[in-house]
Design an enzyme around this catalytic site. Structure first.
Site, PDB file in Angstrom:
ATOM      1  N   ARG A 206       0.846  -1.179   0.000  1.00 43.85           N
ATOM      2  CA  ARG A 206       0.000   0.000   0.000  1.00 43.85           C
ATOM      3  C   ARG A 206       0.888   1.238   0.000  1.00 43.85           C
ATOM      4  O   ARG A 206       2.065   1.182   0.350  1.00 43.85           O
ATOM      5  CB  ARG A 206      -0.923   0.026   1.220  1.00 43.85           C
ATOM      6  N   LYS A 231      -2.438  -2.047   7.775  1.00 46.36           N
ATOM      7  CA  LYS A 231      -3.859  -1.851   8.028  1.00 46.36           C
ATOM      8  C   LYS A 231      -4.348  -2.863   9.062  1.00 46.36           C
ATOM      9  O   LYS A 231      -4.074  -4.052   8.956  1.00 46.36           O
ATOM     10  CB  LYS A 231      -4.640  -2.021   6.728  1.00 46.36           C
ATOM     11  N   HIS A 295      -2.604   2.142  -5.488  1.00 43.10           N
ATOM     12  CA  HIS A 295      -3.373   0.940  -5.188  1.00 43.10           C
ATOM     13  C   HIS A 295      -3.653   0.127  -6.445  1.00 43.10           C
ATOM     14  O   HIS A 295      -3.879  -1.084  -6.366  1.00 43.10           O
ATOM     15  CB  HIS A 295      -4.686   1.312  -4.493  1.00 43.10           C
ATOM     16  N   ARG A 298      -0.951  -2.341  -6.615  1.00 41.61           N
ATOM     17  CA  ARG A 298      -1.177  -3.425  -5.646  1.00 41.61           C
ATOM     18  C   ARG A 298      -2.202  -4.411  -6.201  1.00 41.61           C
ATOM     19  O   ARG A 298      -2.022  -5.629  -6.102  1.00 41.61           O
ATOM     20  CB  ARG A 298      -1.650  -2.824  -4.327  1.00 41.61           C
ATOM     21  N   HIS A 321      -4.548  -9.520   3.830  1.00 41.99           N
ATOM     22  CA  HIS A 321      -6.000  -9.519   3.949  1.00 41.99           C
ATOM     23  C   HIS A 321      -6.441 -10.372   5.132  1.00 41.99           C
ATOM     24  O   HIS A 321      -5.897 -11.449   5.365  1.00 41.99           O
ATOM     25  CB  HIS A 321      -6.650 -10.058   2.669  1.00 41.99           C
ATOM     26  N   TYR A 330     -10.056 -10.910  -6.863  1.00 45.42           N
ATOM     27  CA  TYR A 330      -9.160 -10.824  -8.016  1.00 45.42           C
ATOM     28  C   TYR A 330      -9.423 -11.920  -9.043  1.00 45.42           C
ATOM     29  O   TYR A 330      -8.960 -11.815 -10.185  1.00 45.42           O
ATOM     30  CB  TYR A 330      -7.704 -10.870  -7.544  1.00 45.42           C
TER      31      TYR A 330
END
Length: 364
Positions: A206, A231, A295, A298, A321, A330
């Site tokens: 990120r 995050k 992003h 990413r 994640h 994805y």
């Protein structure tokens, strides 16, 4: 002598009397010995306008007391921010929550927000949706800020406060091709900028993670990058490509960063805005029509790994994640499997039965 010295000049006298007015009495006998006893008595009284006139100073307006309502609001916001800091929320989250809470307070400035009903809060959300046309993500931020105040600051039970959340949008990630990434990297002449863009793509980082990398987070021998406090306050490890290893060795030797891997002015941390500008310029020079952000790189990293046959669970770990469901999005943009699927229109044209069809020979 446990005291401070300041030059005796009109500017400093103005500052002294303005700062201590209505707070303390000032004895000016040693400052103005030539003054008469009557004037010296006036000098010790900050409220005496005659003395200010003798100094030829501009009149200083009386300090207004803060209204009780404003004082309560200030105390609420201070407690709100304190609770956010205690719970170690990120800087951006604290800024967002406090901003949304202040708007909430202003909307109900004539009411006691501690005793608002659910219907009043729902009406407030409806007002934001209809008048300000807020997005779903903003609506969630508003709800989270309100819930934080009632549940964390006031300590109310979660069952006593409930608001409908918006239906979650199913947006696909923005992805560019491997050829586009290659053109972007080839368009960059600055070594630092090349390393920034290269790490965003090759390691799936990120924007905030790139600027928070320290020199010690790069493991050249194991070709790994340690991502700290990402995050959700989670640490993780992601891959470091062989090509990026060579570039980073060259970059460190040339730029000699001291603490942060990427440093800005006066050795401070590289700014998030600078990262975005670097990516934007590289995409424009590469001739990419679609909007490209940090992003986007990413998303492209994850999609290209998936197309290469990498297990989704490994991609989940590399991206950090929490849920595999987040990573599985994805699969909707990966083109590897789509290449094996033949459009029914192409199959129809294979048999040559539609030679005169307008699709084969468009009208002029």
């Amino acid at each position: 002598m446990t005291c401070w010295y300041i030059e005796n000049c009109p500017e400093n006298m103005r500052l002294i009397y303005r700062s201590f007015r209505n707070v303390a009495r000032i004895d000016g006998s040693s400052i103005f010995p030539e003054k008469s006893p009557e004037n010296l008595k006036k000098a010790s009284d900050l409220a005496t306008s005659d003395y200010f006139s003798s100094l030829n100073l501009p009149s200083v307006p009386k300090r207004r007391k803060m209204p009780l309502q404003d004082l309560k609001r200030t105390e609420r916001e201070a407690e709100f921010l304190k609770k956010l800091e205690v719970r170690r929320y990120s800087k951006s989250t604290k800024k967002t929550y406090l901003s949304q809470f202040r708007k909430f307070e202003r909307y109900f400035q004539d009411k006691d927000i501690e005793h608002l009903t659910k219907e009043e809060i729902r009406d407030y959300l409806l007002h934001l949706i209809k008048k300000d046309d807020i997005s779903q993500s903003t609506q969630n931020q508003v709800i989270n800020a309100i819930k934080f105040y009632y549940e964390q600051v006031l300590g109310q039970e979660k069952e006593t406060y409930w608001i409908e959340r918006p239906r979650k949008e199913k947006k696909l990630p923005n992805v560019i091709s491997e050829e586009s990434v290659q053109r972007m990297l080839s368009s960059i002449d600055n070594l630092k900028h090349l390393c920034v863009v290269g790490l965003l793509y090759s390691s799936g980082l990120r924007r905030g993670e790139v600027i928070n990398i320290r020199k010690g987070d790069i493991d050249i021998e194991r070709r790994q990058i340690r991502v700290r406090g990402a995050k959700g306050k989670k640490d993780r490890v992601t891959i470091l490509s062989k090509h990026m290893t060579r570039l980073l060795v060259q970059y460190v030797a040339e730029y000699k960063p001291q603490y942060w891997l990427f440093e800005g002015a006066i050795r401070g941390k590289y700014s998030a805005g600078s990262v975005g500008n670097v990516v934007k310029r590289a995409a424009r020079k590469a001739g990419i029509a679609q909007r490209v952000t940090p992003h986007t790189l990413r998303h492209s990293f994850a999609t290209h790994l998936l197309e290469q046959g990498t297990d989704t669970r490994f991609i989940q770990e590399l991206l950090g994640h929490y849920s595999l469901e987040t990573t599985s999005i994805y699969t909707h943009v990966a083109t590897k499997n789509f290449e094996k699927i033949e459009s029914p229109l192409d199959r129809i044209f294979k048999d040559g039965s539609l030679v005169d069809n307008k699709l084969r020979h468009p009208p002029t």
